[in-house]
Design a protein around this motif. Structure first.
Motif, PDB file in Angstrom:
ATOM      1  N   TYR A 135       5.206   3.441  -0.738  1.00 11.90           N
ATOM      2  CA  TYR A 135       5.487   3.847   0.635  1.00 11.90           C
ATOM      3  C   TYR A 135       6.746   4.694   0.638  1.00 11.90           C
ATOM      4  O   TYR A 135       7.770   4.310   0.065  1.00 11.90           O
ATOM      5  N   ASN A 136       6.649   5.852   1.284  1.00  7.83           N
ATOM      6  CA  ASN A 136       7.739   6.818   1.267  1.00  7.83           C
ATOM      7  C   ASN A 136       8.791   6.467   2.313  1.00  7.83           C
ATOM      8  O   ASN A 136       8.759   6.950   3.440  1.00  7.83           O
ATOM      9  N   ILE A 137       9.689   5.592   1.919  1.00  8.97           N
ATOM     10  CA  ILE A 137      10.773   5.187   2.791  1.00  8.97           C
ATOM     11  C   ILE A 137      12.041   5.140   1.951  1.00  8.97           C
ATOM     12  O   ILE A 137      11.988   5.045   0.725  1.00  8.97           O
ATOM     13  N   ARG A 138      13.170   5.195   2.611  1.00 12.45           N
ATOM     14  CA  ARG A 138      14.440   5.216   1.912  1.00 12.45           C
ATOM     15  C   ARG A 138      14.580   4.022   0.959  1.00 12.45           C
ATOM     16  O   ARG A 138      14.112   2.932   1.253  1.00 12.45           O
ATOM     17  N   TYR A 139      15.209   4.257  -0.180  1.00  9.34           N
ATOM     18  CA  TYR A 139      15.468   3.280  -1.243  1.00  9.34           C
ATOM     19  C   TYR A 139      14.256   3.035  -2.142  1.00  9.34           C
ATOM     20  O   TYR A 139      14.392   2.459  -3.216  1.00  9.34           O
ATOM     21  N   HIS A 140      13.051   3.484  -1.720  1.00 11.32           N
ATOM     22  CA  HIS A 140      11.877   3.414  -2.590  1.00 11.32           C
ATOM     23  C   HIS A 140      11.684   2.023  -3.212  1.00 11.32           C
ATOM     24  O   HIS A 140      11.642   1.862  -4.425  1.00 11.32           O
ATOM     25  N   LEU A 141      11.518   1.050  -2.355  1.00 10.91           N
ATOM     26  CA  LEU A 141      11.389  -0.329  -2.826  1.00 10.91           C
ATOM     27  C   LEU A 141      10.042  -0.966  -2.491  1.00 10.91           C
ATOM     28  O   LEU A 141       9.715  -2.016  -3.040  1.00 10.91           O
ATOM     29  N   LEU A 142       9.278  -0.358  -1.592  1.00  5.40           N
ATOM     30  CA  LEU A 142       8.094  -1.036  -1.078  1.00  5.40           C
ATOM     31  C   LEU A 142       6.822  -0.680  -1.842  1.00  5.40           C
ATOM     32  O   LEU A 142       6.391   0.472  -1.871  1.00  5.40           O
ATOM     33  N   ARG A 143       6.219  -1.684  -2.447  1.00  2.24           N
ATOM     34  CA  ARG A 143       4.891  -1.544  -3.046  1.00  2.24           C
ATOM     35  C   ARG A 143       3.934  -2.337  -2.174  1.00  2.24           C
ATOM     36  O   ARG A 143       3.805  -3.548  -2.307  1.00  2.24           O
ATOM     37  N   ILE A 144       3.283  -1.648  -1.251  1.00  4.37           N
ATOM     38  CA  ILE A 144       2.415  -2.321  -0.290  1.00  4.37           C
ATOM     39  C   ILE A 144       0.950  -1.897  -0.427  1.00  4.37           C
ATOM     40  O   ILE A 144       0.094  -2.427   0.269  1.00  4.37           O
ATOM     41  N   ASP A 145       0.680  -0.937  -1.313  1.00  6.00           N
ATOM     42  CA  ASP A 145      -0.691  -0.489  -1.570  1.00  6.00           C
ATOM     43  C   ASP A 145      -1.097  -0.996  -2.951  1.00  6.00           C
ATOM     44  O   ASP A 145      -0.348  -0.825  -3.924  1.00  6.00           O
ATOM     45  N   ASN A 146      -2.283  -1.577  -3.044  1.00  3.77           N
ATOM     46  CA  ASN A 146      -2.654  -2.282  -4.269  1.00  3.77           C
ATOM     47  C   ASN A 146      -4.102  -2.045  -4.669  1.00  3.77           C
ATOM     48  O   ASN A 146      -4.950  -1.705  -3.840  1.00  3.77           O
ATOM     49  N   ILE A 147      -4.342  -2.280  -5.967  1.00  4.62           N
ATOM     50  CA  ILE A 147      -5.700  -2.373  -6.495  1.00  4.62           C
ATOM     51  C   ILE A 147      -5.770  -3.682  -7.264  1.00  4.62           C
ATOM     52  O   ILE A 147      -5.022  -3.900  -8.220  1.00  4.62           O
ATOM     53  N   LEU A 148      -6.653  -4.572  -6.828  1.00  6.90           N
ATOM     54  CA  LEU A 148      -6.851  -5.863  -7.469  1.00  6.90           C
ATOM     55  C   LEU A 148      -8.276  -5.927  -8.001  1.00  6.90           C
ATOM     56  O   LEU A 148      -9.201  -5.406  -7.364  1.00  6.90           O
ATOM     57  N   VAL A 149      -8.459  -6.570  -9.150  1.00  7.11           N
ATOM     58  CA  VAL A 149      -9.794  -6.618  -9.743  1.00  7.11           C
ATOM     59  C   VAL A 149     -10.094  -8.021 -10.259  1.00  7.11           C
ATOM     60  O   VAL A 149      -9.176  -8.789 -10.589  1.00  7.11           O
ATOM     61  N   SER A 150     -11.362  -8.336 -10.368  1.00  5.18           N
ATOM     62  CA  SER A 150     -11.782  -9.606 -10.956  1.00  5.18           C
ATOM     63  C   SER A 150     -11.318  -9.674 -12.408  1.00  5.18           C
ATOM     64  O   SER A 150     -11.232  -8.645 -13.093  1.00  5.18           O
ATOM     65  N   PRO A 151     -11.035 -10.883 -12.911  1.00  8.92           N
ATOM     66  CA  PRO A 151     -10.565 -11.026 -14.295  1.00  8.92           C
ATOM     67  C   PRO A 151     -11.542 -10.479 -15.332  1.00  8.92           C
ATOM     68  O   PRO A 151     -11.136 -10.112 -16.431  1.00  8.92           O
ATOM     69  N   GLN A 152     -12.830 -10.413 -14.987  1.00 10.04           N
ATOM     70  CA  GLN A 152     -13.824  -9.902 -15.938  1.00 10.04           C
ATOM     71  C   GLN A 152     -13.756  -8.387 -16.081  1.00 10.04           C
ATOM     72  O   GLN A 152     -14.399  -7.807 -16.965  1.00 10.04           O
ATOM     73  N   ILE A 153     -13.000  -7.735 -15.216  1.00 10.35           N
ATOM     74  CA  ILE A 153     -12.859  -6.275 -15.266  1.00 10.35           C
ATOM     75  C   ILE A 153     -11.595  -5.935 -16.046  1.00 10.35           C
ATOM     76  O   ILE A 153     -10.504  -6.392 -15.720  1.00 10.35           O
TER      77      ILE A 153
END
Length: 288
Positions: free
Chosen positions: A245-263
């Motif tokens: 996320y493009n905000i000051r201090y560049h600290l926010l990871r709010i977008d994700n990709i999650l996958v099943s353990p078999q992947i």
């Protein structure tokens, strides 16, 4: 270590315990390079490329060309306005989950694979969560794209905090209460959404990929409730710190990709050079 030096052992012990507990969560924010596998010097094309991107209405010139250049096999878009030039260009080359009779766009899954069924997750706002079952050779994969409740913090609120305007604003008490109230209320809404989503994911008959804008950080209840036993591609294959996320201090990871353990997760990257939105695209390659 100040309290150790001062012989305040009970305080030092409490602080050390907190630090030790925190070490178990470091990988959600920082991925050490030593953990990476350099056995393969290139990424084979037979792997599936997944991209998630909150495109902020999707009207920025060149957005569709940028996405086509990266050529994802599975593309999850949030805040995508249907009918824009960028949408029309992408819809020409991808199969989509857009349903004119039941949806107005916004949150969409686009795929090079055949979509055999799709829909919205019930009991949630229409644009919050969409899903699609994709036919991939001899397998079926369920993809879920999320756009959870925002914090409702405006650019003016951000400026009020970052520039310390509350120190010189006579009405600062009212503004601060308003910001805190919105944060608390929307956090509750996201938590409720997470419960519904987690229940939906638990019933999936297929291996699953969950993408999207969580509007919450990896230590939050929302993230952890949704992630469950899924693997975060950042934790698996990222390098260093990532922010989406493009905000000051560049600290926010709010977008994700999650996958099943078999992947199997092959790669993870965030393109912080992309300037088509206030978010940055997250791109992962996976192997089934």
């Amino acid at each position: 270590f100040y309290w150790v030096v001062r012989w305040k052992w009970y305080r030092a012990t409490a602080m050390i315990v907190v630090v030790i507990i925190g070490l178990f969560y470091v990988s959600r924010y920082y991925k050490f390079e030593i953990d990476r596998d350099y056995g393969t010097s290139y990424i084979e094309r037979r792997y599936t490329k997944v991209m998630t991107y909150n495109v902020y209405e999707g009207v920025s010139e060149g957005l569709s060309d940028y996405i086509k250049k990266h050529n994802p096999d599975i593309l999850c878009l949030q805040e995508m306005n249907i009918g824009t030039d960028n949408w029309n260009a992408l819809a020409e080359v991808y199969k989509t989950t857009y349903m004119p009779k039941t949806g107005t766009g916004g949150n969409q899954i686009l795929s090079k694979y055949r979509i055999i069924r799709n829909g919205n997750i019930a009991d949630l706002p229409r644009k919050s969560a969409v899903w699609a079952d994709l036919k991939m050779r001899d397998d079926t994969i369920r993809v879920v794209s999320l756009h959870l409740q925002s914090t409702a913090i405006s650019p003016e609120d951000t400026q009020f905090i970052e520039k310390h305007e509350y120190l010189r604003d006579n009405n600062n008490d009212g503004k601060i209460r308003s910001i805190i109230s919105r944060l608390v209320e929307n956090n509750r809404k996201r938590a409720a959404q997470a419960e519904v989503i987690a229940d939906f994911l638990s019933q999936s008959p297929y291996k699953t990929i969950v993408c999207g804008d969580f509007n919450d950080v990896p230590l939050s209840y929302t993230y952890n409730r949704i992630a469950g036993d899924l693997d975060d591609t950042f934790s698996k294959m990222a390098n260093g710190i990532a922010y989406t996320y493009n905000i000051r201090y560049h600290l926010l990871r709010i977008d994700n990709i999650l996958v099943s353990p078999q992947i199997e997760v092959v790669s993870h990257e965030v393109d912080n050079e992309a300037d088509y939105s206030d978010h940055y695209p997250v791109i992962s390659r996976v192997k089934f």
